[in-house]
Design an enzyme around this catalytic site. Structure first.
Site, PDB file in Angstrom:
ATOM      1  N   ASP A 267      41.633  36.655  44.318  1.00  0.00           N
ATOM      2  CA  ASP A 267      40.498  36.285  45.189  1.00  0.00           C
ATOM      3  C   ASP A 267      39.362  37.391  44.918  1.00  0.00           C
ATOM      4  O   ASP A 267      38.341  37.202  44.765  1.00  0.00           O
ATOM      5  CB  ASP A 267      40.788  36.392  46.537  1.00  0.00           C
ATOM      6  CG  ASP A 267      41.549  34.925  46.868  1.00  0.00           C
ATOM      7  OD1 ASP A 267      41.683  33.967  45.934  1.00  0.00           O
ATOM      8  OD2 ASP A 267      42.151  35.070  48.037  1.00  0.00           O
TER       9      ASP A 267
ATOM     10  N   GLU B 191      39.424  29.394  38.332  1.00  0.00           N
ATOM     11  CA  GLU B 191      38.685  30.664  37.593  1.00  0.00           C
ATOM     12  C   GLU B 191      37.610  29.995  36.769  1.00  0.00           C
ATOM     13  O   GLU B 191      37.219  30.848  36.013  1.00  0.00           O
ATOM     14  CB  GLU B 191      39.798  31.255  36.947  1.00  0.00           C
ATOM     15  CG  GLU B 191      40.311  30.586  35.728  1.00  0.00           C
ATOM     16  CD  GLU B 191      41.407  29.924  36.048  1.00  0.00           C
ATOM     17  OE1 GLU B 191      42.284  29.490  34.967  1.00  0.00           O
ATOM     18  OE2 GLU B 191      41.687  29.290  37.434  1.00  0.00           O
TER      19      GLU B 191
END
Length: 603
Positions: free
Chosen positions: A487, A513
């Site tokens: 994260d 991502e």
């Protein structure tokens, strides 16, 4: 002098004159009564004196009749008459009661004494007749001495009547003169009463009543038609007409005041209607632009005598920024910090001029020797300053009445609620359209914005570039350092992208991502340069999580452009295909999409 006083005085004078006239008439009547009483007295005394002379003659006739005939019946008649006269002792009292004076009664008494002498001679003659001496008896009652005595009785009665007539004539003449005097006086008083009445009618009714009433009647007629512009005639009478004029003047002033209040009520209703419609429009506003249009249209109509500015708070710069203005305000800056305004400091309206002296705000231009009569109304919701309503008087305001500050407060409150509602709506929209981890727009917002940008591109012919980015070997960060580390990588990459598109581009988290940048009006070369800068900045990241360095972070990037490479509908797919080629050719690089009809990649 008041009409009531004049009329009361005239009434009093009339009453006095009437009483005087009545009194003189009564006195004249009394004088006439005295005259009639005097005449009646003379008749009564005449009868009384005439009876006295007649009785003497009657008694003498009875005596002579008895002397001549010698009959007992004649003697009885004489005795009866003599007894009657002897019994009537009230004769002299009756004369006194009838009004005879002392001298007159004295004359009657003389006549009665003479009659008594005759009675004595008659008794002597009757006695002589009874004794048979008829000659002596005749000589007594028919002799010259007896006749002279009888004449003296008549003379005495005549003297009494002469005195009586002189006195009665004098009394009648005096009573007649007095009656004439009082009649004349009564006539004069009646004439004076009539003149006074005529004077009162002419002076009071015509001069003091009729003229002012005629002048006031026109005013009353116009006032009855609600024409309160009618001018009152000047009057300085201190009387009932003056009171009437004052009452009409008060009625006119009350009418003007009522008219003014009705106009104020009409203006108040119009203002309330404008406020109500403005509130409805504010509730329907979807954007700040809609809100500013509503404010710029309605506020000048509600606050007519003042120009103004709507400021909204820019959180990023912590500044009050002008969003719209009306009627050319001149004294307030277009941008300032919140602490430059006392209204924002205190959280309430601020007015440096007016009934309460106060300090002018720092965002106002300073005028030497004067203070702008401004009004600052903070826009506050949930204890947060959202903006400011600023007002200042305009030079050509004229006679327009000032808008009550209550309505201005209502304006501020409603605009505050509308601004707060829009900001809350925008915040909710951003929350619904943004990725909570990176703060970038999400896939849902991409679909909406991309359609709009492509449609604008087709309309205007401008280019739109797409930059697709994927973090290389992202799974390694999750596996080696945990999801929190992953994260962290995504947040930092998102920060790089957000900083890269601050000049008009849009950054989205495409999924996992993967990230997408949409660059309107940026050509292919510009997009490639920006993609290369982003790749280098990502490669320069040195991230540490829980004290452990995460190592190098790289990204593969694909670039596509419409209309240079593909049509607008296939822009994202083309960028995604270029990204795939970048991964296949070693990652950490920028690949440009293949143009339609070409088979080789461009690096």
């Amino acid at each position: 002098m008041r009409l009531a006083t004049i009329i009361n005085l005239a009434y009093g004078a009339t009453v006095l004159l009437t009483l005087a006239s009545g009194t003189t008439m009564l006195l004249a009547s009394n004088a006439l009564d005295r005259e009639r009483a005097a005449v009646a007295q003379r008749e009564q005394l005449d009868r009384a004196s005439a009876d006295l002379g007649k009785d003497a003659l009657v008694l003498s006739e009875h005596a002579r009749q008895y002397i001549i005939t010698g009959h007992a019946a004649d003697l009885e008649a004489y005795d009866r008459e003599f007894a009657r006269l002897r019994a009537d002792e009230s004769r002299i009292r009756k004369l006194g009661d009838a009004g005879a004076g002392v001298d007159e009664i004295g004359a009657v008494l003389d006549a009665m004494r003479l009659a008594e002498t005759l009675h004595d001679e008659q008794r002597t003659a009757i006695d002589a007749q009874r004794s048979g001496n008829e000659t002596q008896a005749r000589a007594i009652v028919f002799g010259a001495p007896y006749e002279r005595q009888l004449d003296r009785v008549e003379e005495q009665v005549d003297r009494f009547q002469d005195r009586l007539n002189r006195r009665i004539d004098a009394d009648v003449g005096q009573a007649t003169g007095i009656a004439r005097l009082w009649r004349t006086t009564s006539a004069i008083v009646l004439v004076a009463t009539g003149l006074l009445f005529v004077f009162v009618l002419a002076f009071v009714i015509r001069l003091r009543v009729l003229r002012p009433v005629v002048r006031l009647s026109d005013v009353v007629t116009r006032l009855a038609a609600q024409d309160y512009a009618a001018e009152m005639p000047a009057t300085d009478q201190i009387d009932e007409i003056g009171d009437m004029a004052h009452a009409i003047r008060v009625f006119r002033e009350n009418g003007l005041e009522r008219q003014r209040l009705e106009e104020e009520a009409k203006d108040d209703r119009a203002t309330r209607d404008l406020l109500s419609r403005m509130m409805q429009r504010l509730q329907g506003a979807d954007t700040m632009r809609d809100l500013t249009e509503v404010v710029q249209r309605f506020v000048p109509e509600i606050v007519q005598g003042m120009s103004g500015i709507l400021y909204l708070h820019d959180r990023h710069r912590n500044a009050m920024v002008e969003r719209c203005r009306w009627k050319l305000p001149r004294h307030s800056r277009s941008e300032f910090t919140p602490i430059a305004c006392w209204a924002l400091r205190r959280g309430s309206s601020h007015r440096p001029e007016g009934a309460m002296i106060d300090v002018p705000c720092d965002h106002l231009d300073r005028i030497p020797g004067a203070i702008v009569n401004s009004i600052c109304l903070p826009l506050i919701a949930q204890r947060e300053a959202l903006g400011l309503l600023y007002f200042e008087p305009i030079a050509d305001a004229g006679e327009r009445s000032a808008t009550p500050e209550t309505y201005m407060q209502m304006l501020a409150e409603n605009i505050s609620l509308a601004v707060a509602s829009l900001r809350l709506r925008d915040a909710l929209r951003e929350m619904a359209m943004a990725d909570p981890l990176t703060g970038l727009a999400n896939r849902r917002q991409l679909d909406t914005m991309l359609d709009l940008l492509l449609a604008e591109s087709e309309r205007s012919g401008q280019t739109v570039s797409a930059v697709m980015l994927d973090v290389d070997h992202f799974k390694r960060f999750n596996d080696m350092f945990g999801h929190d580390a992953g994260d962290l990588v995504l947040r930092e990459v998102g920060a790089v992208l957000r900083d890269a598109v601050h000049d008009g581009g849009l950054a989205f988290r495409y999924g996992g991502e993967e990230f997408l940048l949409v660059l309107p009006a940026v050509g292919t070369s510009g997009a490639i340069d920006l993609a290369e800068q982003i790749r280098q900045r990502i490669a320069a990241l040195h991230l540490v999580h829980d004290g452990r360095p995460l190592g190098a972070v790289t990204a593969s990037i694909g670039v596509a452009n419409t209309p240079d490479h593909v049509a607008g509908g296939r822009l994202v797919r083309a960028a995604d295909a270029a990204l795939l080629h970048a991964k296949q050719h070693g990652r950490d690089r920028v690949i440009v999409a293949v143009r339609d009809g070409e088979e080789e990649d461009a690096a």
